[in-house]
Design a protein around this motif. Structure first.
Motif, PDB file in Angstrom:
ATOM      1  N   CYS A 262     -98.927   2.218  54.460  1.00 42.03           N
ATOM      2  CA  CYS A 262    -100.094   2.591  56.296  1.00 42.03           C
ATOM      3  C   CYS A 262     -99.382   2.932  56.802  1.00 42.03           C
ATOM      4  O   CYS A 262     -99.574   3.273  57.881  1.00 42.03           O
ATOM      5  N   MET A 512    -110.053   8.676  55.536  1.00 43.20           N
ATOM      6  CA  MET A 512    -108.878   7.998  55.274  1.00 43.20           C
ATOM      7  C   MET A 512    -108.801   7.945  57.085  1.00 43.20           C
ATOM      8  O   MET A 512    -108.760   7.078  57.538  1.00 43.20           O
ATOM      9  N   TYR A 515    -111.151   5.547  58.065  1.00 41.31           N
ATOM     10  CA  TYR A 515    -110.419   4.049  57.800  1.00 41.31           C
ATOM     11  C   TYR A 515    -109.723   3.380  57.382  1.00 41.31           C
ATOM     12  O   TYR A 515    -108.910   1.890  58.262  1.00 41.31           O
ATOM     13  N   CYS A 516    -108.960   4.338  57.492  1.00 40.22           N
ATOM     14  CA  CYS A 516    -107.049   3.821  58.210  1.00 40.22           C
ATOM     15  C   CYS A 516    -106.495   4.973  59.195  1.00 40.22           C
ATOM     16  O   CYS A 516    -105.272   5.563  58.223  1.00 40.22           O
ATOM     17  N   ARG A 520    -107.567   0.171  62.715  1.00 41.30           N
ATOM     18  CA  ARG A 520    -107.916  -0.107  61.553  1.00 41.30           C
ATOM     19  C   ARG A 520    -108.279  -1.642  61.850  1.00 41.30           C
ATOM     20  O   ARG A 520    -107.897  -2.238  62.200  1.00 41.30           O
ATOM     21  N   LEU A 525    -111.268  -0.976  56.251  1.00 44.53           N
ATOM     22  CA  LEU A 525    -109.980  -0.968  55.460  1.00 44.53           C
ATOM     23  C   LEU A 525    -111.355  -1.149  53.732  1.00 44.53           C
ATOM     24  O   LEU A 525    -111.114  -0.754  52.781  1.00 44.53           O
ATOM     25  N   GLY A 528    -113.254   1.621  52.828  1.00 44.77           N
ATOM     26  CA  GLY A 528    -112.631   2.551  52.540  1.00 44.77           C
ATOM     27  C   GLY A 528    -111.955   2.573  50.844  1.00 44.77           C
ATOM     28  O   GLY A 528    -111.880   3.343  49.777  1.00 44.77           O
ATOM     29  N   GLU A 570    -106.164   4.959  48.600  1.00 47.39           N
ATOM     30  CA  GLU A 570    -106.345   3.452  48.655  1.00 47.39           C
ATOM     31  C   GLU A 570    -105.447   2.892  48.574  1.00 47.39           C
ATOM     32  O   GLU A 570    -105.620   1.944  48.947  1.00 47.39           O
ATOM     33  N   CYS A 573    -105.171   2.088  51.966  1.00 46.93           N
ATOM     34  CA  CYS A 573    -106.246   1.330  52.741  1.00 46.93           C
ATOM     35  C   CYS A 573    -105.262  -0.578  52.316  1.00 46.93           C
ATOM     36  O   CYS A 573    -105.277  -1.193  52.984  1.00 46.93           O
TER      37      CYS A 573
END
Lengths: 653, 258
Positions: A262, A512, A515-516, A520, A525, A528, A570, A573
């Protein structure tokens, strides 16, 4: 669970590397040529490693998906490369570069790796100068320096606005020398599509020739990935369009752990997004913040006015206001978040309201236009080319954009992943930048890993391997990996859905960023993760890839890379959700300083600054593939132990 | 705005190619030329027609991958930029735009607008380097370089290896490219020991690759996205001449002592 041993040598920090080099087993000169090393990628890390390993006498095979090693995206770095030379006599030292980098990374990098990076930095500049890299010079003929974010000394070496290209050409020339001498066999238009693991060790790769579609197997005594970062998971970024995560991702699926996925760097000074058709974002070098002042109007109502019509007292030079000690040279994560904050307040400028000014009028008044042109002329020309505006007359409009990924495959002190024999260098590994990378340190790390670190550590692994017993390319594991690649290709081409690969990339990028991205939170998340999971299913139901397998097929190339990006998104997140703290570029809205916190009251931080939780999150997350994309990956933790540095609150005020 | 594209389509080197005409969808004038092609390709793909193959990567004018001849000019209408830095605002609504690959014998076609420029790499394998082993370098400030020399070397070193110079030249000569490489290294003090050996090796390889001779028309300089000066060709010719006069160094007989 994977076994993670960081293999950090014992002893005092400053002597670990020297001691480790001495205690690492060597391969005698006559035996080196028996070892075959596969290197994937030829950016700064891959080219420098290939050349140096070949100089030492190993047989090196280098693979790039580009048509030439010189095209690797290292070429695009503009600003510079740090080194603790202290040529300016301004108080720099190896220890200061080490400390600035650790602090800049918000105490989430490995202490011993960062110290080694700072030690080696001085050798890099020597090496590059000897290769003929035309660094900027003073009139006396000595090397010139400038300042970059997160530092109060001038330690950045540069070559106009194209330091990356010049350093890459240096590494590429070293590679060329060894290709010419027969030490390196170079494969271009050759994309790695799988890692071959034999008895738990990385022993080869499967490669697709992009011109003919031919799939080939390559065996070696060790595999080195220097395949760059994965910021294109956001679709819009400053990366080259071809940059991708596929080599790393396929290695992840073969058992290599993915560290801190992340941790993403959002660079504060890029040209803002202008429309839906956009394919990439262009960076304006951080070096511009040496002389440019960042501001927005104090009042929302002024945002649509022309900048020259806004009086001096109505401007908010917010970085200078909030971080007086570092001002416009605050680290990237801080400068980016501050830009987002003022835009969220409704004070953003430009058509979309997602932009801030980077103003050179003060510098032009102080130094004259000619001097500013000499320093930044090519950057101003680039800005003009894209926006049709002259930054000599009107301030640049800038906004943060995805620029670098600090996360990557997990490696130990020797740069070896948890899969023995698989080494990972440069941006593709996770180790040196923690949760935020300071400017001018990516070039430093790529070259440090390639010229100096890997060539010294790889012999420790090779000494345990018998090159006479290297598995042949017809071994079962090679056959299985090749079939895996063939099956994937058939599946993509045979899918016959209704949507183009690019339409999935755009959709993934939006998820992305939403949500990321720069901010955040838990709910986002979770949303997401669900949405990306659905996108993955939709991809395999509905993607359409035209053309054939046995020819030049850009749709096929892209489709495979996008499928990997979806899975990676994925994981990013999940990592961001797990990390219930804020650090560096990872900002969880739930964890920020408030006006009531003691650190805020002491004046160390501003309200809204990132709040770490060292008691629970001082570790590297290393995610392990669980066997299928829809199975939750397994979290491994490597605790971060600081022997010498005290993990303090990061203050740039 | 909308434009009509006349695009060179060719399945591979062994199949004859030809122009095909496409109408663009509605475009925004702030799109880059390559973004315009992206949009056209998405539309083709949605119709089940294979997208136009074209080379691109960094899209900021530094990697040298993009390589189109636009209306007869490599990298399009503007001076000093690559195709990826060309914007649709440089064209008018209703324009017909002709797009071709970089054509040269030494750049064999791969597909549509994509050509193989590996010959450039091979020229550099022959001598485009300073032989310095990793770890053997003296302190970077131990050899001062006059600023003028460093700046001039930098002017040459800016070359992005795109091959527009070859595509523009009626002889498909690679002189500007090779001259830029030779001059960059030849202007630095670190490049002196191999200066004449280098120029000889690189020019010989250039000839072996099938690039044509230079007749100094200057079309290379005119299309170069980094505006590399023709002066470097003169400089290379001088170095090449000296290299020929000096001749090959005498072969060493026997091994070392001891």
């Amino acid at each position: 669970m994977a076994t993670l041993n960081s293999n950090i040598p014992a002893g005092p920090l400053a002597s670990k590397w020297e001691k480790h080099k001495f205690s690492t087993k060597l391969i005698n000169p006559a035996n080196k040529r028996k070892y075959k090393i596969i290197v994937v990628g030829a950016g700064l890390a891959g080219a420098s490693a290939s050349a140096t390993l070949a100089e030492l006498g190993y047989e090196v095979h280098n693979f790039v998906f580009h048509d030439s090693p010189r095209r690797a995206h290292s070429v695009a770095a503009q600003g510079g490369i740090n080194a603790a030379k202290n040529y300016q006599n301004d108080g720099d030292s190896v220890h200061r570069l080490f400390y600035d980098t650790i602090k800049g990374g918000d105490f989430r990098a490995r202490e011993a790796n960062v110290h080694r990076l700072a030690e080696v930095s001085v050798n890099i500049i020597d090496q590059c100068a000897a290769q003929g890299v035309p660094f900027a010079r003073e009139y006396g003929g000595l090397l010139d320096n400038r300042s970059f974010g997160g530092a109060q000394v001038s330690r950045t070496f540069y070559a106009r606005g194209q330091t990356g290209q010049q350093l890459l050409l240096g590494a590429y020339s070293a590679l060329n020398k060894m290709i010419g001498a027969g030490g390196v066999k170079s494969y271009t238009h050759a994309e790695m599509l799988d890692l071959v693991v034999v008895d738990g060790h990385a022993k080869g790769i499967i490669v697709r020739n992009l011109q003919t579609g031919e799939i080939t197997r390559h065996s070696g005594d060790a595999v080195v990935l220097a395949t760059g970062g994965y910021g294109n998971v956001y679709n819009l970024s400053t990366y080259a369009r071809g940059s991708n995560v596929t080599a790393s991702w396929r290695a992840y699926k073969r058992g290599a752990c993915f560290g801190n996925p992340c941790y993403t760097q959002i660079h504060p000074t890029c040209i803002p997004v202008s429309g839906d058709y956009q394919s990439k974002l262009t960076l304006m070098s951080e070096s511009l913040r040496n002389d440019g002042r960042v501001w927005v109007p104090k009042r929302k109502e002024d945002c649509k006015k022309r900048p020259q019509d806004i009086a001096e007292e109505d401007r908010d030079y917010y970085l200078e206001r909030m971080y007086s000690a570092f001002g416009n040279l605050a680290p990237r994560d801080i400068a980016s978040r501050a830009a987002k904050t003022v835009c969220d307040e409704g004070r953003g400028i430009g058509e979309t309201g997602l932009g801030v000014y980077l103003d050179f009028s003060a510098a032009i008044n102080r130094l004259g236009e000619a001097k500013v042109r000499e320093r930044y002329g090519n950057l101003f020309a680039m800005y003009h080319e894209i926006t049709n505006e002259s930054a000599y007359q009107t301030p640049m409009r800038i906004y943060p954009a995805v620029h670098y990924t600090m996360g990557g495959l997990w490696v130990d002190y020797n740069l070896m992943s948890n899969v023995p024999g698989l080494f990972v260098l440069g941006e593709a590994n996770f180790s040196d930048h923690g949760a935020n990378r300071l400017g001018a340190s990516a070039l430093m790390q790529g070259l440090s890993d390639g010229y100096f670190v890997l060539p010294a550590t790889i012999s420790g692994y090779l000494a345990t391997q018998n090159p006479g017993k290297r598995p042949a390319a017809d071994a079962a594991a090679f056959k299985e990996a090749e079939e895996n690649v063939q099956t994937l290709t058939k599946r993509l081409l045979g899918n016959k859905g209704k949507r183009t690969p690019d339409s999935f990339h755009k959709e993934l990028g939006k998820l992305m960023w939403e949500y990321c991205g720069m901010a955040r939170n838990k709910a986002g998340l979770e949303k997401g993760i669900k949405a990306i999971g659905e996108l993955r299913e939709e991809f395999w139901k509905n993607v359409s890839v035209l053309g054939e397998a046995g020819e030049w097929n850009q749709s096929l190339e892209r489709a495979g890379r996008i499928a990997d990006f979806i899975e990676l998104g994925e994981l990013m997140c999940r990592d961001a959700l797990m990390r219930e703290e804020s650090c560096g570029g990872h900002f969880r809205e739930e964890y920020q300083y408030t006006p009531d916190d003691p650190e805020t009251k002491q004046g160390l931080v501003n309200p809204g600054d990132v709040k770490r939780r060292d008691d629970q999150f001082a570790f590297v997350s290393a995610w392990e593939y669980a066997g299928a994309p829809d199975k939750a990956p397994i979290l491994n933790k490597e605790p971060l132990v600081y022997e010498e540095v005290h993990m303090s609150t990061r203050s740039y005020k | 705005m909308k434009v009509t594209l006349k695009v060179w389509r060719q399945k591979n080197a062994n199949t004859p190619g030809g122009f095909k005409t496409y109408s663009s969808p509605d475009l925004n004038e702030n799109m880059s030329f390559l973004e315009m092609l992206d949009v056209v390709n998405e539309e083709l793909a949605n119709k089940g027609e294979e997208p136009i193959a074209f080379d691109h990567d960094c899209r900021e004018g530094i990697c040298g991958t993009c390589s189109l001849v636009i209306d007869g000019k490599p990298h399009g209408p503007h001076q000093g930029v690559a195709t990826c830095q060309t914007y649709m605002r440089s064209f008018k609504n209703g324009d017909e735009i002709v797009i071709e690959p970089f054509r040269a014998k030494a750049f064999p076609l791969i597909k549509d607008l994509v050509v193989d420029r590996a010959a450039f790499d091979r020229i550099q394998h022959a001598g485009g380097f300073i032989s310095v082993r990793t770890g053997a370098a003296p302190d970077a400030n131990s050899i001062p370089v006059p600023k003028e020399n460093a700046d001039l070397a930098m002017d040459a070193a800016q070359c992005i290896g795109c091959g527009a110079c070859v595509a523009a030249c009626k002889n498909a000569s690679a002189m500007l490219f090779v001259a830029a490489k030779v001059s960059h290294l030849g202007l630095m003090p670190q490049g002196q020991p191999e200066r004449y050996k280098r120029v000889k090796a690189m020019v010989d390889q250039m000839d072996a690759e099938g690039f044509g001779g230079c007749t100094v028309t200057g079309s290379c300089e005119a299309v170069c996205p980094k505006e590399i000066s023709l002066d470097f060709i003169a400089r290379m010719n001088r170095d090449y001449g000296v290299a020929l006069l000096k001749g090959e160094p005498k072969a060493m007989e026997g091994g070392g002592v001891g």
